[in-house]
Motif scaffolding. Structure first.
Motif, PDB file in Angstrom:
ATOM      1  N   VAL A  68      23.512  25.459  52.713  1.00 56.99           N
ATOM      2  CA  VAL A  68      24.395  24.902  53.736  1.00 56.99           C
ATOM      3  C   VAL A  68      24.627  23.422  53.465  1.00 56.99           C
ATOM      4  O   VAL A  68      23.729  22.721  52.991  1.00 56.99           O
ATOM      5  CB  VAL A  68      23.832  25.134  55.162  1.00 56.99           C
ATOM      6  CG1 VAL A  68      23.844  26.622  55.511  1.00 56.99           C
ATOM      7  CG2 VAL A  68      22.433  24.575  55.328  1.00 56.99           C
ATOM      8  N   VAL A  69      25.847  22.970  53.767  1.00 60.72           N
ATOM      9  CA  VAL A  69      26.216  21.584  53.490  1.00 60.72           C
ATOM     10  C   VAL A  69      27.066  21.047  54.634  1.00 60.72           C
ATOM     11  O   VAL A  69      28.020  21.697  55.078  1.00 60.72           O
ATOM     12  CB  VAL A  69      27.031  21.465  52.174  1.00 60.72           C
ATOM     13  CG1 VAL A  69      27.228  20.001  51.800  1.00 60.72           C
ATOM     14  CG2 VAL A  69      26.389  22.232  51.029  1.00 60.72           C
ATOM     15  N   CYS A  70      26.722  19.862  55.098  1.00 56.95           N
ATOM     16  CA  CYS A  70      27.582  19.111  56.012  1.00 56.95           C
ATOM     17  C   CYS A  70      27.505  17.653  55.565  1.00 56.95           C
ATOM     18  O   CYS A  70      26.986  17.357  54.494  1.00 56.95           O
ATOM     19  CB  CYS A  70      27.204  19.317  57.478  1.00 56.95           C
ATOM     20  SG  CYS A  70      25.661  18.573  58.040  1.00 56.95           S
ATOM     21  N   GLY A  71      28.011  16.755  56.348  1.00 56.35           N
ATOM     22  CA  GLY A  71      28.026  15.350  55.947  1.00 56.35           C
ATOM     23  C   GLY A  71      26.652  14.787  55.643  1.00 56.35           C
ATOM     24  O   GLY A  71      26.421  14.193  54.595  1.00 56.35           O
ATOM     25  N   THR A  72      25.717  14.986  56.554  1.00 55.47           N
ATOM     26  CA  THR A  72      24.345  14.492  56.344  1.00 55.47           C
ATOM     27  C   THR A  72      23.363  15.597  55.997  1.00 55.47           C
ATOM     28  O   THR A  72      22.265  15.314  55.534  1.00 55.47           O
ATOM     29  CB  THR A  72      23.816  13.785  57.603  1.00 55.47           C
ATOM     30  OG1 THR A  72      23.734  14.750  58.663  1.00 55.47           O
ATOM     31  CG2 THR A  72      24.687  12.600  57.991  1.00 55.47           C
ATOM     32  N   GLY A  73      23.711  16.827  56.284  1.00 52.92           N
ATOM     33  CA  GLY A  73      22.801  17.950  56.113  1.00 52.92           C
ATOM     34  C   GLY A  73      21.927  18.178  57.329  1.00 52.92           C
ATOM     35  O   GLY A  73      21.298  19.228  57.450  1.00 52.92           O
ATOM     36  N   ILE A  74      21.900  17.229  58.229  1.00 52.21           N
ATOM     37  CA  ILE A  74      21.011  17.312  59.387  1.00 52.21           C
ATOM     38  C   ILE A  74      21.492  18.369  60.376  1.00 52.21           C
ATOM     39  O   ILE A  74      20.752  19.290  60.730  1.00 52.21           O
ATOM     40  CB  ILE A  74      20.860  15.937  60.073  1.00 52.21           C
ATOM     41  CG1 ILE A  74      20.228  14.929  59.111  1.00 52.21           C
ATOM     42  CG2 ILE A  74      20.044  16.071  61.352  1.00 52.21           C
ATOM     43  CD1 ILE A  74      20.313  13.481  59.584  1.00 52.21           C
ATOM     44  N   GLY A  75      22.709  18.236  60.825  1.00 54.16           N
ATOM     45  CA  GLY A  75      23.225  19.155  61.843  1.00 54.16           C
ATOM     46  C   GLY A  75      23.237  20.599  61.389  1.00 54.16           C
ATOM     47  O   GLY A  75      22.812  21.503  62.121  1.00 54.16           O
ATOM     48  N   ILE A  76      23.701  20.830  60.181  1.00 56.65           N
ATOM     49  CA  ILE A  76      23.804  22.212  59.700  1.00 56.65           C
ATOM     50  C   ILE A  76      22.425  22.823  59.456  1.00 56.65           C
ATOM     51  O   ILE A  76      22.229  24.020  59.645  1.00 56.65           O
ATOM     52  CB  ILE A  76      24.743  22.305  58.474  1.00 56.65           C
ATOM     53  CG1 ILE A  76      25.316  23.716  58.350  1.00 56.65           C
ATOM     54  CG2 ILE A  76      24.071  21.808  57.203  1.00 56.65           C
ATOM     55  CD1 ILE A  76      26.565  23.807  57.487  1.00 56.65           C
ATOM     56  N   SER A  77      21.442  21.995  59.089  1.00 50.57           N
ATOM     57  CA  SER A  77      20.078  22.522  58.929  1.00 50.57           C
ATOM     58  C   SER A  77      19.485  22.876  60.291  1.00 50.57           C
ATOM     59  O   SER A  77      18.789  23.888  60.426  1.00 50.57           O
ATOM     60  CB  SER A  77      19.177  21.549  58.167  1.00 50.57           C
ATOM     61  OG  SER A  77      18.963  20.357  58.879  1.00 50.57           O
ATOM     62  N   ILE A  78      19.761  22.072  61.298  1.00 49.77           N
ATOM     63  CA  ILE A  78      19.296  22.392  62.651  1.00 49.77           C
ATOM     64  C   ILE A  78      19.933  23.703  63.112  1.00 49.77           C
ATOM     65  O   ILE A  78      19.256  24.576  63.670  1.00 49.77           O
ATOM     66  CB  ILE A  78      19.619  21.241  63.633  1.00 49.77           C
ATOM     67  CG1 ILE A  78      18.776  20.014  63.306  1.00 49.77           C
ATOM     68  CG2 ILE A  78      19.407  21.693  65.081  1.00 49.77           C
ATOM     69  CD1 ILE A  78      19.198  18.761  64.062  1.00 49.77           C
ATOM     70  N   ALA A  79      21.222  23.856  62.856  1.00 44.56           N
ATOM     71  CA  ALA A  79      21.922  25.089  63.250  1.00 44.56           C
ATOM     72  C   ALA A  79      21.309  26.306  62.560  1.00 44.56           C
ATOM     73  O   ALA A  79      21.062  27.328  63.199  1.00 44.56           O
ATOM     74  CB  ALA A  79      23.407  24.974  62.918  1.00 44.56           C
ATOM     75  N   ALA A  80      21.051  26.206  61.264  1.00 43.74           N
ATOM     76  CA  ALA A  80      20.464  27.332  60.537  1.00 43.74           C
ATOM     77  C   ALA A  80      19.080  27.660  61.073  1.00 43.74           C
ATOM     78  O   ALA A  80      18.718  28.840  61.211  1.00 43.74           O
ATOM     79  CB  ALA A  80      20.400  27.020  59.042  1.00 43.74           C
ATOM     80  N   ASN A  81      18.301  26.651  61.390  1.00 47.25           N
ATOM     81  CA  ASN A  81      16.931  26.857  61.867  1.00 47.25           C
ATOM     82  C   ASN A  81      16.851  27.416  63.281  1.00 47.25           C
ATOM     83  O   ASN A  81      15.760  27.790  63.726  1.00 47.25           O
ATOM     84  CB  ASN A  81      16.126  25.564  61.757  1.00 47.25           C
ATOM     85  CG  ASN A  81      15.574  25.369  60.371  1.00 47.25           C
ATOM     86  OD1 ASN A  81      15.092  26.300  59.743  1.00 47.25           O
ATOM     87  ND2 ASN A  81      15.661  24.146  59.868  1.00 47.25           N
ATOM     88  N   ARG A  82      17.952  27.519  63.959  1.00 47.68           N
ATOM     89  CA  ARG A  82      17.937  28.149  65.287  1.00 47.68           C
ATOM     90  C   ARG A  82      17.638  29.646  65.173  1.00 47.68           C
ATOM     91  O   ARG A  82      17.193  30.267  66.129  1.00 47.68           O
ATOM     92  CB  ARG A  82      19.270  27.941  66.006  1.00 47.68           C
ATOM     93  CG  ARG A  82      19.687  26.495  66.140  1.00 47.68           C
ATOM     94  CD  ARG A  82      19.458  25.838  67.420  1.00 47.68           C
ATOM     95  NE  ARG A  82      19.786  26.674  68.543  1.00 47.68           N
ATOM     96  CZ  ARG A  82      19.347  26.437  69.759  1.00 47.68           C
ATOM     97  NH1 ARG A  82      18.601  25.390  69.986  1.00 47.68           N
ATOM     98  NH2 ARG A  82      19.658  27.217  70.753  1.00 47.68           N
ATOM     99  N   ASN A  83      17.890  30.216  64.001  1.00 45.95           N
ATOM    100  CA  ASN A  83      17.565  31.617  63.755  1.00 45.95           C
ATOM    101  C   ASN A  83      16.068  31.687  63.414  1.00 45.95           C
ATOM    102  O   ASN A  83      15.623  31.041  62.474  1.00 45.95           O
ATOM    103  CB  ASN A  83      18.407  32.151  62.594  1.00 45.95           C
ATOM    104  CG  ASN A  83      18.223  33.629  62.371  1.00 45.95           C
ATOM    105  OD1 ASN A  83      17.112  34.125  62.325  1.00 45.95           O
ATOM    106  ND2 ASN A  83      19.333  34.334  62.210  1.00 45.95           N
ATOM    107  N   PRO A  84      15.287  32.450  64.159  1.00 47.18           N
ATOM    108  CA  PRO A  84      13.839  32.454  63.946  1.00 47.18           C
ATOM    109  C   PRO A  84      13.389  32.987  62.587  1.00 47.18           C
ATOM    110  O   PRO A  84      12.254  32.744  62.171  1.00 47.18           O
ATOM    111  CB  PRO A  84      13.293  33.321  65.084  1.00 47.18           C
ATOM    112  CG  PRO A  84      14.453  34.049  65.641  1.00 47.18           C
ATOM    113  CD  PRO A  84      15.685  33.281  65.302  1.00 47.18           C
ATOM    114  N   ALA A  85      14.251  33.686  61.866  1.00 51.67           N
ATOM    115  CA  ALA A  85      13.880  34.212  60.550  1.00 51.67           C
ATOM    116  C   ALA A  85      14.156  33.214  59.427  1.00 51.67           C
ATOM    117  O   ALA A  85      13.862  33.490  58.273  1.00 51.67           O
ATOM    118  CB  ALA A  85      14.647  35.509  60.276  1.00 51.67           C
ATOM    119  N   ILE A  86      14.684  32.058  59.781  1.00 50.59           N
ATOM    120  CA  ILE A  86      15.110  31.086  58.773  1.00 50.59           C
ATOM    121  C   ILE A  86      14.138  29.919  58.695  1.00 50.59           C
ATOM    122  O   ILE A  86      13.666  29.407  59.708  1.00 50.59           O
ATOM    123  CB  ILE A  86      16.535  30.585  59.087  1.00 50.59           C
ATOM    124  CG1 ILE A  86      17.519  31.746  59.024  1.00 50.59           C
ATOM    125  CG2 ILE A  86      16.949  29.459  58.148  1.00 50.59           C
ATOM    126  CD1 ILE A  86      17.551  32.506  57.704  1.00 50.59           C
TER     127      ILE A  86
END
Length: 153
Positions: A68-86
């Motif tokens: 996953v890629v966004c401007g800083t990587g922060i927001g998109i990593s938080i979004a991905a980590n909302r899934n408990p299997a990730i």
């Protein structure tokens, strides 16, 4: 990067689109099937949508790993980590990529397009994909990150 049969899911917002294109091309060149979940154009979009889509593909078994890629990587990593299997880790270099696989058994890697250059991101992605989980003393810790704390990795 050694090719695998199971696709690698990739997704980015508008800020991450150029780096996503570089990473996707490298994955395909190495023989990896790629599941590109967008975005596909420069129009402003919301990073949580793409972090969630990649996380769902990995959690559901449609992809072995996610990128996953966004401007800083922060927001998109938080979004991905909302899934408990990730277990998504934002990395900035090869060492971080190696350690997050060895110690954390990360299944999604995040990059900040405004924070990392394409060559460093490519090296980190290659390392992420090539590094196995070490298990051992790390396994009980990773198990505590799992949706069912009683399962073993």
């Amino acid at each position: 990067m050694k090719a695998a049969e199971t696709p690698i899911a990739i997704g980015a917002d508008h800020a991450g689109l150029p780096l996503k294109a570089v990473l996707r091309a490298a994955l395909e060149e190495a023989g990896h099937p790629v599941l590109d979940l967008g975005t596909h154009g420069p129009e402003s979009v919301d990073y949580p949508d793409f972090g969630r889509a990649v996380a769902e593909a990995v959690a559901g078994g449609q992809a072995r790993f996610g990128v996953v890629v966004c401007g800083t990587g922060i927001g998109i990593s938080i979004a991905a980590n909302r899934n408990p299997a990730i277990r998504c880790a934002l990395v900035h270099d090869v060492t971080g990529a190696r350690l997050t696989r060895e110690h954390n058994d990360a299944n999604v890697v995040a990059f900040g397009a405004r924070m990392i250059g394409p060559e460093v991101a490519l090296d980190a992605l290659r390392t992420f994909l090539a590094t196995p989980f070490a298990g051992g003393r790390h396994a009980p810790r990773v198990a505590k990150l799992s949706p069912d704390r009683n399962e073993t990795p």
